[in-house]
Design an enzyme around this catalytic site. Sequence first.
Site, PDB file in Angstrom:
ATOM      1  N   LYS A 108       0.851  -1.181   0.000  1.00 26.32           N
ATOM      2  CA  LYS A 108       0.000   0.000   0.000  1.00 26.32           C
ATOM      3  C   LYS A 108       0.887   1.231   0.000  1.00 26.32           C
ATOM      4  CE  LYS A 108      -4.179   1.840   2.096  1.00 26.32           C
ATOM      5  NZ  LYS A 108      -5.246   1.579   3.083  1.00 26.32           N
ATOM      6  N   GLU A 157      -0.057  -8.833   4.118  1.00 26.19           N
ATOM      7  CA  GLU A 157      -0.386 -10.145   3.567  1.00 26.19           C
ATOM      8  C   GLU A 157      -1.265  -9.973   2.328  1.00 26.19           C
ATOM      9  OE1 GLU A 157      -2.771 -12.283   6.284  1.00 26.19           O
ATOM     10  OE2 GLU A 157      -3.037 -14.023   5.017  1.00 26.19           O
ATOM     11  N   ASP A 201     -15.060   1.298   8.837  1.00 30.40           N
ATOM     12  CA  ASP A 201     -15.455   1.172   7.436  1.00 30.40           C
ATOM     13  C   ASP A 201     -15.627  -0.300   7.071  1.00 30.40           C
ATOM     14  OD1 ASP A 201     -14.130   2.125   4.191  1.00 30.40           O
ATOM     15  OD2 ASP A 201     -16.173   2.182   4.949  1.00 30.40           O
ATOM     16  N   PRO A 204     -18.489  -5.579   2.929  1.00 31.93           N
ATOM     17  CA  PRO A 204     -18.036  -6.817   2.284  1.00 31.93           C
ATOM     18  C   PRO A 204     -16.752  -6.657   1.466  1.00 31.93           C
ATOM     19  CG  PRO A 204     -20.404  -6.631   2.112  1.00 31.93           C
ATOM     20  CD  PRO A 204     -19.934  -5.337   2.702  1.00 31.93           C
TER      21      PRO A 204
END
Length: 848
Positions: A108, A157, A201, A204
Amino acid sequence: MQTPGQWLKAKQIAEAALEQESAARTAYLDSACELHPELRSEVESLLGADKDGDFLSATTVGMPPADEEPPASMIGPYRLIKKLGVGGMGQVWLAEQTEPVRRRVALKLIKAGLYDDTIAQRFLSERQSLAMMEHPAIAKVFDAGATSAGQPYLVMEYVDGLLLTDYCDQRKLSVKDRLRLFLQVCEGVQHAHQKAIIHRDLKPSNILVTEVDGKPTPRIIDFGLAKLITPTVPGETMFTQYGAFLGTPGYMSPEQADPTVQDIDTRADVYSLGVILYELLTGDLPFDSGQWKKQRFDEILRQLRELDPERPSAKVGMNKNASASRAETRSTDPRQLALSLRGDLDVITLKALEKDRNRRYGGPSELAADIERYLDNRPVLARPASTGYRLQKYLRRNRLAVVLSTVAALLFVSFAIVQAVQLRRTTQERDRADGVAEFMTQMFEVSDPSEARGNSVTAREILDRSSAEIDKSLGRDPELRASMMFQMGSVYQSLGLYAKAQSLLEQTLEIDRRTFGSVNEHTIATMSALALVLASQGQLGEAEKLARESADQASHLFGLRNAKSLKARHALWNVLYREGRYSEAEALGRVTLDTARSLLGPENPDTAIYSIALARSDAALGRYPEAESLLRSAIEVDTKVFGADHLRTIYAMNHLAATLSESGKPAEAEKIMGQVFDTERRVLGPDHPVTLGEASSLANYISDQGRYGEAAILFRDILARQRRILGPDNPGTLLTAGNFANAPAELSQFAEAEDLQKDTLERVRRLYGIHDPSTSTAAYNLACMYALQGRREEALSYLEQSIQYGLIVRTGLHISEDEDLKSLHGNPRFEALAAEAHRQALHQQKRD
């Protein structure tokens, strides 16, 4: 100048405008930007920039967009393979780690040009959030750093899985299988809450499912909006700004959609879990998000705050065209799906979706516990448990057993009569045993300090004789023997005879586990009691292990909203507090008190105990007004219930005195502690460990007011008594020795002070190691003593040790006793805290 809040509002309006029909877009902007022409201009600029349709979704929340170039193909040991997506703070790349191991990871990266202080701070918070957590349902963090251009990145991960809802639909999981998978998600979120982290937040798309050994395993990702309940990174609780909405509208809680609410807590995640549960059960969100395209943004937020959703069982029947396909993906038909949701699943889901967060489940574990009750065909707590409802649950849970029992009863009526007679005889024998237990307990009550009123010598003689007699006469009755030994151990503990209490409770625990098993009321109570005794003697590692096991088993056996579970969690709080883990203790104490207030009532004596616990945590974190208010309330309750001279009341007064002293009111603290000391000396006797401990506190308050000579005389007498009665290595003895050494130092009797402080530091380090807060305090006291003499180099040396020991505790770093403390330099977390400690020291120096 444009603020992050203004930019966020413009972005939200632009996103909503894109969902409008072209013809209605201008009218929508007129309504949303009324009286704010500069906001209208910014929104139109964003809409003009969204040529490819993904500009807004790719923009970092809180900052205007910036041009961005692709990153280099290599970042450190990571080779970028492909972009996986763009989130709130930057890009997520699939990368391959080349050393020291070769594996695929998710990297990220904050978008180029956007890592200002606000974004960098949030990125640091996410990195810290992930690093604190270790749970199968939460994606792991492997590494963190910055590119050569200073662009921060985080290595996690790589989860090659499907969205939670997509996985369930593709595998056509039944409702019960979906619930079992959802329970794993709840466990992961609960783990985050136990680490004092709120996700904020949950949806799904942030929960991916992979298969491990053929079993579905969820992984929660993207803690980019996470908020720490108690901050560990400076400034990280300041991310939520007035008027800025963080979260996804379809899943955010009503309080997140309310600009006037600033104290978002763990129940926001419970609401989001409720939305996910609703979607898993019905295939729809609680609200018709399709209608939002035609509505103003403030109207959408109003609906989130005010409108109640349909029951899940009613929702599945509202869309006739979609009901068949959704039922098929749940391996059933529309009628059976509605029937399976009606009742328990309706009330569980709607309780999680309550607008008033005080009426929701207190945490993910409570929601999970009710789902487990549903799966086990036990009554759920979300609905009133009438007699008929309980009977229905019992019959459903034991259908085969009930049929067989009925047949057996009809065939063997005469046998049942014989069994009833035998049961009566067994009950009579049990009653006789209970009578013996009651008699013995009453006999031991004379040893209780509240009853003995100082007659401790006689009480100990009775207790010792009774101990030998019970071991001899009840050897054939392990249950009764364990019960009596538990009573004796508790009384030994109240007398401050911790070694004898530990021996008895260890024997009791061995019998309980052998007789009842680990998940049993007796075993749980014994584990909690033994954990407290071990903690009182400084054996904190073993104490925490027992306390955690006790709390977990109590929650499993009784549920979270149960008085016995509260007591087990309070024992765990006690150990965490003694370990100096004040933030964790505060979070646990707050949940325990909130549950006790609703379950037991605000004037229950146990609620007062939990109030004192939370007050002590607040005081340790510097929240003195809150602590003082809680303590005065507890004193009022205990005085009303027990009287002014009862140990429960003076226990609360003792902690009030300590809080007043720490908040800069030593004279008021001394006055209250004088009353406490006089009462304890009369009730417990002058040599009781508790009395000696409060005498030490009183001497400390006298010293804080500059009356060092008076304090030294009192300290000297207390220390001699503690060394004789408790031993030189007892935690109370060492605390008194450290405080006593400060008084001779203030009187310029440095030789005596130096010997005391060095001996105390040596004992504390040997007994507790460098990972205990007491070691940092002992080194600090020695540094102060050298500073008073003007011995600058020695003072600085021990001050550096004190700071490093304290940082080791705060960061959770583990180094060996022989490892050089200098090896910590270079550790990013350690260096950041060291810099902050140095900054605070300079500020204090200027102020003084």
